[in-house]
Motif scaffolding. Structure first.
Motif, PDB file in Angstrom:
ATOM      1  N   GLU A  44      55.139 -69.811 -26.031  1.00 49.79           N
ATOM      2  CA  GLU A  44      56.313 -70.301 -26.758  1.00 49.79           C
ATOM      3  C   GLU A  44      57.504 -70.469 -25.816  1.00 49.79           C
ATOM      4  O   GLU A  44      58.234 -71.462 -25.904  1.00 49.79           O
ATOM      5  CB  GLU A  44      56.669 -69.344 -27.907  1.00 49.79           C
ATOM      6  CG  GLU A  44      57.812 -69.813 -28.771  1.00 49.79           C
ATOM      7  CD  GLU A  44      57.541 -71.119 -29.501  1.00 49.79           C
ATOM      8  OE1 GLU A  44      58.502 -71.872 -29.729  1.00 49.79           O
ATOM      9  OE2 GLU A  44      56.376 -71.405 -29.817  1.00 49.79           O
ATOM     10  N   ARG A  45      57.694 -69.511 -24.911  1.00 44.14           N
ATOM     11  CA  ARG A  45      58.787 -69.629 -23.938  1.00 44.14           C
ATOM     12  C   ARG A  45      58.578 -70.848 -23.038  1.00 44.14           C
ATOM     13  O   ARG A  45      59.529 -71.569 -22.725  1.00 44.14           O
ATOM     14  CB  ARG A  45      58.902 -68.363 -23.094  1.00 44.14           C
ATOM     15  CG  ARG A  45      59.532 -67.194 -23.838  1.00 44.14           C
ATOM     16  CD  ARG A  45      59.869 -66.050 -22.904  1.00 44.14           C
ATOM     17  NE  ARG A  45      58.723 -65.520 -22.190  1.00 44.14           N
ATOM     18  CZ  ARG A  45      57.917 -64.553 -22.621  1.00 44.14           C
ATOM     19  NH1 ARG A  45      58.146 -64.004 -23.807  1.00 44.14           N
ATOM     20  NH2 ARG A  45      56.912 -64.127 -21.900  1.00 44.14           N
TER      21      ARG A  45
ATOM     22  N   ALA B 272      61.054 -74.065 -22.698  1.00 39.80           N
ATOM     23  CA  ALA B 272      61.571 -74.467 -21.390  1.00 39.80           C
ATOM     24  C   ALA B 272      61.259 -75.937 -21.110  1.00 39.80           C
ATOM     25  O   ALA B 272      62.091 -76.663 -20.560  1.00 39.80           O
ATOM     26  CB  ALA B 272      60.989 -73.580 -20.291  1.00 39.80           C
ATOM     27  N   GLU B 273      60.085 -76.377 -21.511  1.00 39.66           N
ATOM     28  CA  GLU B 273      59.709 -77.779 -21.323  1.00 39.66           C
ATOM     29  C   GLU B 273      60.608 -78.695 -22.147  1.00 39.66           C
ATOM     30  O   GLU B 273      61.068 -79.729 -21.658  1.00 39.66           O
ATOM     31  CB  GLU B 273      58.248 -77.982 -21.714  1.00 39.66           C
ATOM     32  CG  GLU B 273      57.753 -79.387 -21.489  1.00 39.66           C
ATOM     33  CD  GLU B 273      56.290 -79.552 -21.884  1.00 39.66           C
ATOM     34  OE1 GLU B 273      55.840 -80.714 -21.938  1.00 39.66           O
ATOM     35  OE2 GLU B 273      55.604 -78.547 -22.137  1.00 39.66           O
ATOM     36  N   GLN B 274      60.874 -78.324 -23.386  1.00 36.64           N
ATOM     37  CA  GLN B 274      61.761 -79.109 -24.244  1.00 36.64           C
ATOM     38  C   GLN B 274      63.162 -79.186 -23.637  1.00 36.64           C
ATOM     39  O   GLN B 274      63.797 -80.240 -23.644  1.00 36.64           O
ATOM     40  CB  GLN B 274      61.828 -78.511 -25.646  1.00 36.64           C
ATOM     41  CG  GLN B 274      60.585 -78.746 -26.477  1.00 36.64           C
ATOM     42  CD  GLN B 274      60.391 -80.211 -26.782  1.00 36.64           C
ATOM     43  OE1 GLN B 274      59.507 -80.833 -26.219  1.00 36.64           O
ATOM     44  NE2 GLN B 274      61.199 -80.767 -27.635  1.00 36.64           N
ATOM     45  N   GLN B 275      63.644 -78.061 -23.127  1.00 38.18           N
ATOM     46  CA  GLN B 275      64.981 -78.031 -22.524  1.00 38.18           C
ATOM     47  C   GLN B 275      65.025 -78.916 -21.286  1.00 38.18           C
ATOM     48  O   GLN B 275      66.005 -79.630 -21.063  1.00 38.18           O
ATOM     49  CB  GLN B 275      65.371 -76.591 -22.161  1.00 38.18           C
ATOM     50  CG  GLN B 275      66.781 -76.467 -21.637  1.00 38.18           C
ATOM     51  CD  GLN B 275      67.821 -76.883 -22.648  1.00 38.18           C
ATOM     52  OE1 GLN B 275      67.711 -76.558 -23.823  1.00 38.18           O
ATOM     53  NE2 GLN B 275      68.832 -77.600 -22.208  1.00 38.18           N
ATOM     54  N   GLN B 276      63.979 -78.899 -20.492  1.00 45.27           N
ATOM     55  CA  GLN B 276      63.939 -79.739 -19.296  1.00 45.27           C
ATOM     56  C   GLN B 276      63.932 -81.214 -19.655  1.00 45.27           C
ATOM     57  O   GLN B 276      64.579 -82.018 -18.998  1.00 45.27           O
ATOM     58  CB  GLN B 276      62.712 -79.391 -18.440  1.00 45.27           C
ATOM     59  CG  GLN B 276      62.699 -80.096 -17.105  1.00 45.27           C
ATOM     60  CD  GLN B 276      63.890 -79.732 -16.244  1.00 45.27           C
ATOM     61  OE1 GLN B 276      64.273 -78.577 -16.149  1.00 45.27           O
ATOM     62  NE2 GLN B 276      64.499 -80.723 -15.622  1.00 45.27           N
ATOM     63  N   LYS B 277      63.209 -81.585 -20.704  1.00 41.25           N
ATOM     64  CA  LYS B 277      63.215 -82.986 -21.153  1.00 41.25           C
ATOM     65  C   LYS B 277      64.624 -83.418 -21.554  1.00 41.25           C
ATOM     66  O   LYS B 277      65.063 -84.514 -21.219  1.00 41.25           O
ATOM     67  CB  LYS B 277      62.269 -83.173 -22.336  1.00 41.25           C
ATOM     68  CG  LYS B 277      60.814 -83.174 -21.970  1.00 41.25           C
ATOM     69  CD  LYS B 277      59.956 -83.369 -23.208  1.00 41.25           C
ATOM     70  CE  LYS B 277      58.494 -83.238 -22.898  1.00 41.25           C
ATOM     71  NZ  LYS B 277      57.657 -83.392 -24.103  1.00 41.25           N
ATOM     72  N   MET B 278      65.317 -82.532 -22.272  1.00 40.51           N
ATOM     73  CA  MET B 278      66.675 -82.846 -22.694  1.00 40.51           C
ATOM     74  C   MET B 278      67.597 -82.976 -21.484  1.00 40.51           C
ATOM     75  O   MET B 278      68.428 -83.888 -21.409  1.00 40.51           O
ATOM     76  CB  MET B 278      67.205 -81.772 -23.652  1.00 40.51           C
ATOM     77  CG  MET B 278      68.580 -82.068 -24.189  1.00 40.51           C
ATOM     78  SD  MET B 278      68.703 -83.595 -25.115  1.00 40.51           S
ATOM     79  CE  MET B 278      67.840 -83.157 -26.583  1.00 40.51           C
TER      80      MET B 278
ATOM     81  N   GLU C  60      59.002 -87.390 -18.230  1.00 41.43           N
ATOM     82  CA  GLU C  60      57.636 -87.330 -18.749  1.00 41.43           C
ATOM     83  C   GLU C  60      56.613 -87.519 -17.626  1.00 41.43           C
ATOM     84  O   GLU C  60      55.535 -86.936 -17.657  1.00 41.43           O
ATOM     85  CB  GLU C  60      57.418 -88.396 -19.819  1.00 41.43           C
ATOM     86  CG  GLU C  60      58.119 -88.114 -21.124  1.00 41.43           C
ATOM     87  CD  GLU C  60      57.544 -86.910 -21.835  1.00 41.43           C
ATOM     88  OE1 GLU C  60      56.320 -86.813 -21.968  1.00 41.43           O
ATOM     89  OE2 GLU C  60      58.341 -86.051 -22.247  1.00 41.43           O
ATOM     90  N   LEU C  61      56.949 -88.359 -16.659  1.00 41.75           N
ATOM     91  CA  LEU C  61      56.023 -88.629 -15.557  1.00 41.75           C
ATOM     92  C   LEU C  61      55.928 -87.466 -14.575  1.00 41.75           C
ATOM     93  O   LEU C  61      54.879 -87.201 -14.014  1.00 41.75           O
ATOM     94  CB  LEU C  61      56.434 -89.891 -14.801  1.00 41.75           C
ATOM     95  CG  LEU C  61      56.287 -91.196 -15.575  1.00 41.75           C
ATOM     96  CD1 LEU C  61      56.849 -92.350 -14.764  1.00 41.75           C
ATOM     97  CD2 LEU C  61      54.832 -91.453 -15.907  1.00 41.75           C
TER      98      LEU C  61
END
Length: 86
Positions: A35-36, A40-46, A84-85
């Motif tokens: 979950e963490r 973190a992945e979602q935050q990096q995308k943003m 994304e790439l």
């Protein structure tokens, strides 16, 4: 003799219960770690999207008042795509 068998049975039961408890604790830790990582992945995308939008807005602003919003939009898409790439 009966006492010895009862004692062995109780020890076996206790060991099995402890093993299940440890397995459940490890699974919960694994789920929390996943979950963490997901957050973190979602935050990096943003962050990538916002960095692209900011860069695009700054570059677009050099082309007048219309260029800023268009640059921000193009930069946001580019930032998201590059995030994304990589």
């Amino acid at each position: 003799m009966g006492y010895s068998l009862v004692s062995a049975s109780q020890q076996t039961k206790d060991m099995a219960t402890d093993g299940l408890r440890e397995a459940a604790a490890r699974e919960k830790e694994r789920e929390q770690a996943n979950e963490r990582l997901k957050q973190a992945e979602q935050q990096q995308k943003m962050n990538n999207t916002m960095a692209g939008a900011t860069t695009g807005a700054m570059v677009g602003a050099q082309y007048g008042s219309v260029g800023g919003p268009w640059g921000a939009a193009i930069g946001a898409v580019a930032g998201f795509a590059l995030g994304e790439l990589f």
